[in-house]
Design a protein around this motif. Structure first.
Motif, short mmCIF file in Angstrom:
data_model
loop_
_atom_site.label_atom_id
_atom_site.label_comp_id
_atom_site.label_asym_id
_atom_site.label_seq_id
_atom_site.Cartn_x
_atom_site.Cartn_y
_atom_site.Cartn_z
N LEU A 54 -4.11 1.47 -35.80
CA LEU A 54 -4.31 0.50 -34.65
C LEU A 54 -3.26 -0.57 -34.74
O LEU A 54 -3.32 -1.40 -33.95
CB LEU A 54 -5.75 -0.03 -34.90
CG LEU A 54 -6.53 1.14 -34.62
CD1 LEU A 54 -8.22 0.43 -34.91
CD2 LEU A 54 -6.58 1.47 -33.18
N TRP A 55 -2.70 -0.98 -35.84
CA TRP A 55 -1.70 -1.99 -36.22
C TRP A 55 -0.24 -1.48 -36.39
O TRP A 55 0.52 -2.27 -36.36
CB TRP A 55 -1.93 -2.82 -37.33
CG TRP A 55 -2.52 -2.29 -38.49
CD1 TRP A 55 -3.58 -1.89 -38.93
CD2 TRP A 55 -1.73 -2.01 -39.80
NE1 TRP A 55 -3.46 -1.45 -40.11
CE2 TRP A 55 -2.38 -1.52 -40.71
CE3 TRP A 55 -0.26 -2.25 -39.79
CZ2 TRP A 55 -1.69 -1.17 -41.96
CZ3 TRP A 55 0.50 -1.90 -41.02
CH2 TRP A 55 -0.38 -1.45 -42.18
N ALA A 66 1.52 5.73 -32.70
CA ALA A 66 0.77 5.29 -33.98
C ALA A 66 -0.38 5.91 -34.09
O ALA A 66 -1.02 6.06 -35.14
CB ALA A 66 0.60 3.94 -34.03
N ASP A 67 -0.95 6.46 -32.76
CA ASP A 67 -2.49 7.14 -32.87
C ASP A 67 -2.35 8.32 -33.64
O ASP A 67 -3.53 8.84 -33.91
CB ASP A 67 -2.77 7.47 -31.55
CG ASP A 67 -3.35 6.04 -30.59
OD1 ASP A 67 -3.63 5.04 -31.34
OD2 ASP A 67 -3.45 6.17 -29.42
N LEU A 167 -6.01 -8.02 -38.76
CA LEU A 167 -7.02 -8.58 -39.73
C LEU A 167 -7.50 -9.86 -38.96
O LEU A 167 -8.82 -9.84 -38.89
CB LEU A 167 -6.62 -8.60 -41.02
CG LEU A 167 -7.56 -9.28 -42.01
CD1 LEU A 167 -8.74 -8.38 -42.30
CD2 LEU A 167 -6.66 -9.97 -43.28
N GLU A 168 -6.92 -10.63 -38.65
CA GLU A 168 -7.38 -11.92 -38.19
C GLU A 168 -7.75 -11.94 -36.71
O GLU A 168 -8.72 -12.63 -36.49
CB GLU A 168 -6.34 -13.03 -38.17
CG GLU A 168 -6.00 -13.17 -39.80
CD GLU A 168 -4.68 -14.22 -40.01
OE1 GLU A 168 -3.85 -14.34 -38.94
OE2 GLU A 168 -4.84 -15.01 -40.96
N TYR A 169 -7.14 -10.91 -35.74
CA TYR A 169 -7.49 -11.15 -34.38
C TYR A 169 -7.88 -9.87 -33.72
O TYR A 169 -8.08 -10.01 -32.82
CB TYR A 169 -6.13 -11.71 -33.69
CG TYR A 169 -5.87 -13.14 -34.06
CD1 TYR A 169 -6.73 -14.06 -34.01
CD2 TYR A 169 -4.67 -13.15 -34.86
CE1 TYR A 169 -6.09 -15.55 -34.36
CE2 TYR A 169 -4.33 -14.53 -35.44
CZ TYR A 169 -4.99 -15.48 -34.96
OH TYR A 169 -4.79 -16.98 -35.57
N GLY A 170 -7.93 -8.79 -34.55
CA GLY A 170 -8.29 -7.54 -34.11
C GLY A 170 -7.02 -6.92 -33.05
O GLY A 170 -7.54 -6.00 -32.43
N GLU A 171 -6.21 -7.45 -33.12
CA GLU A 171 -5.00 -6.91 -32.30
C GLU A 171 -3.46 -7.03 -33.20
O GLU A 171 -3.46 -7.94 -33.88
CB GLU A 171 -4.87 -7.35 -30.94
CG GLU A 171 -4.55 -9.01 -31.22
CD GLU A 171 -4.30 -9.83 -29.85
OE1 GLU A 171 -3.77 -10.55 -29.57
OE2 GLU A 171 -5.45 -9.43 -28.89
N PRO A 172 -2.59 -6.13 -32.91
CA PRO A 172 -1.39 -6.10 -33.92
C PRO A 172 -0.24 -6.94 -33.30
O PRO A 172 0.75 -7.43 -34.06
CB PRO A 172 -0.89 -4.62 -34.07
CG PRO A 172 -1.45 -4.10 -32.53
CD PRO A 172 -2.70 -4.69 -32.29
N ALA A 173 -0.06 -7.67 -32.03
CA ALA A 173 0.78 -8.17 -31.54
C ALA A 173 0.31 -9.35 -30.97
O ALA A 173 -0.80 -9.19 -30.18
CB ALA A 173 1.68 -7.37 -30.65
#
Length: 173
Positions: A54-55, A66-67, A167-173
């Motif tokens: 996911l990241w 990435a999946d 970790l902080e926002y639930g999205e990688p970018a």
């Protein structure tokens, strides 16, 4: 001197890496280190590492997806990638997985595969909310591999930023 101390304190409070660098280098080895103070929940960190698909930046996979990555959170577990032809590429193996302190992988990533004597990738955490310190290191040894330090640093720095953001926002970018 006070300005430097205040600037360092302000920088440490940011949720982006306070340290991101090649900390050691020779012709035959390099050590990378990344550090962030984050407000992300410490108890989520093992799951975040396990959620690598996911990241992780898909541009740095063999399949372009990435999946297709997976990581098994047990001693000896595989950090693997399922390729389009159905085969599986092993990027590394879990050496330690401790929910309280962190993860250690033996993983010769990308162009380092098959060339290393050592390729240890660790992601560790300490502290409490707010202000969990996350430190990622990558120690690589092998004939002539010091020349790869800057390129590998660029890739690993991107992965670290994406992991912290996830970790902080639930999205990688």
């Amino acid at each position: 001197m006070i300005r430097i101390a205040l600037a360092a304190l302000a920088f440490a409070c940011l949720t982006t890496p306070a340290v991101a660098e090649v900390v050691e280098r020779s012709a035959d080895h390099f050590v990378l280190r990344y550090e962030s103070i984050t407000e992300g929940p410490m108890e989520d960190l093992p799951g975040v590492v396990g959620d690598m698909p996911l990241w992780w930046d898909p541009a740095h996979t063999y399949s372009g997806k990435a999946d297709n990555l997976s990581i098994s959170p047990v001693l000896g577990g595989c950090f693997c990638e399922r390729l389009d032809d159905g085969s599986v590429f092993e990027h590394g193996r879990v050496q330690e997985w401790d929910a309280e302190t962190g993860v250690l992988l033996h993983a010769a990533l990308g162009p380092l595969h098959g060339k290393t004597n050592q390729a240890d990738w660790s992601i560790g955490w300490t502290g409490a909310q707010p202000g969990v310190r996350v430190v990622m290191t990558y120690v690589v040894r092998g004939n002539g591999l010091g020349a790869y330090a800057d390129a590998v640093d660029g890739v690993m720095q991107t992965q670290f930023y994406r992991m912290i953001r996830y970790l902080e926002y639930g999205e990688p970018a």
